[in-house]
Enzyme design. Structure first.
Site, PDB file in Angstrom:
ATOM      1  N   HIS A 157     -36.331  33.110  65.956  1.00 42.23           N
ATOM      2  CA  HIS A 157     -36.237  34.031  67.092  1.00 42.23           C
ATOM      3  C   HIS A 157     -35.895  35.454  66.629  1.00 42.23           C
ATOM      4  O   HIS A 157     -35.307  36.232  67.384  1.00 42.23           O
ATOM      5  CB  HIS A 157     -35.192  33.563  68.117  1.00 42.23           C
ATOM      6  CG  HIS A 157     -35.361  32.153  68.562  1.00 42.23           C
ATOM      7  ND1 HIS A 157     -36.247  31.785  69.550  1.00 42.23           N
ATOM      8  CD2 HIS A 157     -34.781  30.999  68.124  1.00 42.23           C
ATOM      9  CE1 HIS A 157     -36.193  30.471  69.728  1.00 42.23           C
ATOM     10  NE2 HIS A 157     -35.320  29.965  68.860  1.00 42.23           N
ATOM     11  N   SER A 278     -47.947  60.847  57.561  1.00 47.64           N
ATOM     12  CA  SER A 278     -48.138  61.379  58.904  1.00 47.64           C
ATOM     13  C   SER A 278     -48.664  62.803  58.815  1.00 47.64           C
ATOM     14  O   SER A 278     -48.293  63.563  57.912  1.00 47.64           O
ATOM     15  CB  SER A 278     -46.814  61.364  59.670  1.00 47.64           C
ATOM     16  OG  SER A 278     -46.886  62.160  60.830  1.00 47.64           O
ATOM     17  N   LYS A 284     -42.751  60.645  56.483  1.00 47.09           N
ATOM     18  CA  LYS A 284     -43.198  59.300  56.812  1.00 47.09           C
ATOM     19  C   LYS A 284     -43.958  58.628  55.661  1.00 47.09           C
ATOM     20  O   LYS A 284     -44.731  59.241  54.954  1.00 47.09           O
ATOM     21  CB  LYS A 284     -44.110  59.321  58.046  1.00 47.09           C
ATOM     22  CG  LYS A 284     -43.433  59.741  59.326  1.00 47.09           C
ATOM     23  CD  LYS A 284     -42.380  58.758  59.784  1.00 47.09           C
ATOM     24  CE  LYS A 284     -42.976  57.421  60.187  1.00 47.09           C
ATOM     25  NZ  LYS A 284     -43.894  57.534  61.333  1.00 47.09           N
ATOM     26  N   GLU A 291     -50.435  46.996  58.729  1.00 48.78           N
ATOM     27  CA  GLU A 291     -50.710  47.077  60.164  1.00 48.78           C
ATOM     28  C   GLU A 291     -52.164  46.722  60.461  1.00 48.78           C
ATOM     29  O   GLU A 291     -52.464  46.070  61.467  1.00 48.78           O
ATOM     30  CB  GLU A 291     -50.387  48.477  60.664  1.00 48.78           C
ATOM     31  CG  GLU A 291     -48.898  48.788  60.668  1.00 48.78           C
ATOM     32  CD  GLU A 291     -48.588  50.232  60.984  1.00 48.78           C
ATOM     33  OE1 GLU A 291     -47.410  50.524  61.272  1.00 48.78           O
ATOM     34  OE2 GLU A 291     -49.505  51.084  60.954  1.00 48.78           O
TER      35      GLU A 291
END
Length: 469
Positions: A157, A278, A284, A291
């Site tokens: 969880h 970025s 970043k 992803e």
């Protein structure tokens, strides 16, 4: 003669819009080698049964080799007027050999021809994907051995649960990808059944020898029903389902590592070569490859849905709808192949931030379950032990301390005499050492599993090298 393989029945030209709408050469051209391979086997069989001469078979097979070379070198011209890869190759053969080329299609149809080509292609891709999965397993095993002494918090969880060895974590994914390999191997059995000879739907009245073609092409057996042959896409649905499971396994792993690369977790250091920045925030370092592996899983599952809907409600035998199967098939294979290659590279090159992980292991009461089992081993009923440890955890939360910081009196209050031995199972190291049993994260069991997988993958690599040589 008409350029169409079916032109004799028609008196007018095909509408250019229909040619554009019905063509498949824009995507099925990638089957050219398999189409040529199957055609060469078919030509040899036709000579064996006397439907063409041995010399004609030699001319056909040699010319098909020449056509393949032209396609390889980018010298072959494709046109939507010729619809598909089969027509292009047959037309090129006829242009070079005349009537000899016109004999090649004897005893077959484009219906059984295309499913044969696709099966040959899928068979090759199954073998390639099995190799890519094996490479990923090897990368996971190397990481497991490199990080074998690292202890990770295990989660359920997304809440801290129990401690596990990092090697145990990597071995979990090796097991998942092994099941993927086994599914592909099982699927290959149903792929490796020869459809050619089923013709359009009823077979042929000509004396062909399907078993000869089977031997030439390395199929295990012959498809038993000609009606089933041209409509069968079960093997594609099964294959792309298997690809979907692989993609889902990759997606779950990618999601974990996206989280682990955040400042909040900071468990792993992703290599710069697999990240991007970025356009506005100069600090970043984004895990774009992970992803996209996660995101592209949706494409593969979408490809499966497309195939399922494509075959839903189709009557026997062939229907032109089935032309669309290859769009989904090719996309699913391309997506999973690329994802596996990048996943293996990422696993090989990503390192754990050992000090940061170790510094957080005292958080989350990872030793609570082991403490409960200590109580059980000392005679306390499991449910009473569970409740007692829950109360002790709540006490620790109030005092902002670890279970190991509580005094012996707190444990003696659960059952007199336990306070003197409880500290032998408290703390992450002690909790980990307490595990036992096959399949657990017990250090000795993990070492055993590492050895098993090391031997297995080494043997497979040697076998693969020998086969390729």
């Amino acid at each position: 003669m008409s350029q169409k393989t079916w032109g004799g029945r028609f008196s007018g030209e095909t509408d250019i819009r229909v040619e554009a709408f019905t063509e498949s050469i824009s995507f099925d051209r990638r089957l050219y080698r398999h189409d040529i391979l199957a055609s060469q086997a078919h030509a040899r069989m036709l000579a064996e049964v006397g439907l063409i001469t041995p010399d004609e078979a030699k001319q056909i097979t040699a010319t098909l080799d020449a056509i393949a070379g032209e396609i390889d070198r980018g010298e072959f011209t494709f046109s939507i007027k010729l619809e598909d890869i089969h027509t292009h190759i047959e037309r090129a053969l006829i242009e070079r050999l005349g009537d000899v080329g016109r004999k090649l299609h004897t005893g077959r149809s484009r219906n059984d021809q295309i499913v044969t080509d696709v099966k040959l292609w899928v068979r090759d891709k199954i073998d390639d994907l099995a190799g890519r999965l094996r490479e990923l397993q090897a990368a996971l095993l190397a990481s497991a051995e490199r990080e074998r002494d690292v202890i990770l918090p295990g989660y359920t969880h997304m809440q801290r649960a129990q401690p596990v060895l990092a090697a145990h974590y990597f071995l979990a994914y090796i097991e998942k990808y092994q099941r993927d390999r086994e599914r592909l191997a099982d699927c290959r059995k149903r792929v490796n059944v020869l459809p050619l000879g089923g013709a359009a739907l009823a077979g042929t009245s000509l004396p062909i020898d399907r078993d000869s073609v089977r031997r030439h092409l390395g199929f295990d057996s012959l498809a038993a029903n000609s009606l089933d042959v041209s409509s069968d896409r079960d093997f594609l649905v099964e294959f792309v389902f298997n690809l979907s499971v692989i993609a889902l396994h990759l997606s779950g792993w990618a999601e974990e590592w996206v989280l682990w690369a955040t400042t909040e977790f900071n468990f792993i250091d992703l290599p710069d070569a697999f990240c991007t920045g970025s356009s506005i925030m100069p600090h970043k370092k984004n895990p774009d490859v992970l992803e996209l592996i996660r995101g592209k899983a949706a494409r593969v599952v979408g490809d499966l849905q497309q195939l399922l809907m494509l075959v839903k409600g189709l009557p026997l035998a062939y229907n032109r709808d089935l032309q669309e199967d290859k769009v989904a098939l090719f996309d699913a294979v391309d997506t999973v192949s690329a994802s596996l290659e990048l996943a293996a590279a990422l696993v090989r090159e990503t390192k754990f931030r050992r000090e940061i992980i170790a510094g957080k292991l005292d958080e989350g009461y990872l030793d609570a379950t082991t403490l409960m089992e200590f109580f059980v081993a000392n005679g306390l009923p499991m449910r009473l032990a569970h409740e007692a440890v829950g109360k002790l955890v709540r006490l620790c939360e109030e005092r902002r301390c670890r279970l190991g910081d509580l005094p012996p009196a707190e444990y003696d209050s659960v059952r007199p005499g336990l306070g003197s031995g409880v500290y032998g199972v408290l703390g992450v190291q002690n909790a980990l050492a307490a595990f036992r049993g096959v399949g657990s994260t017990a250090p000795a069991e993990v070492e055993r599993q590492l050895a098993i997988w090391g031997d297995k993958l080494t043997a497979e690599s040697a076998e693969n090298t020998e086969k390729n040589n």
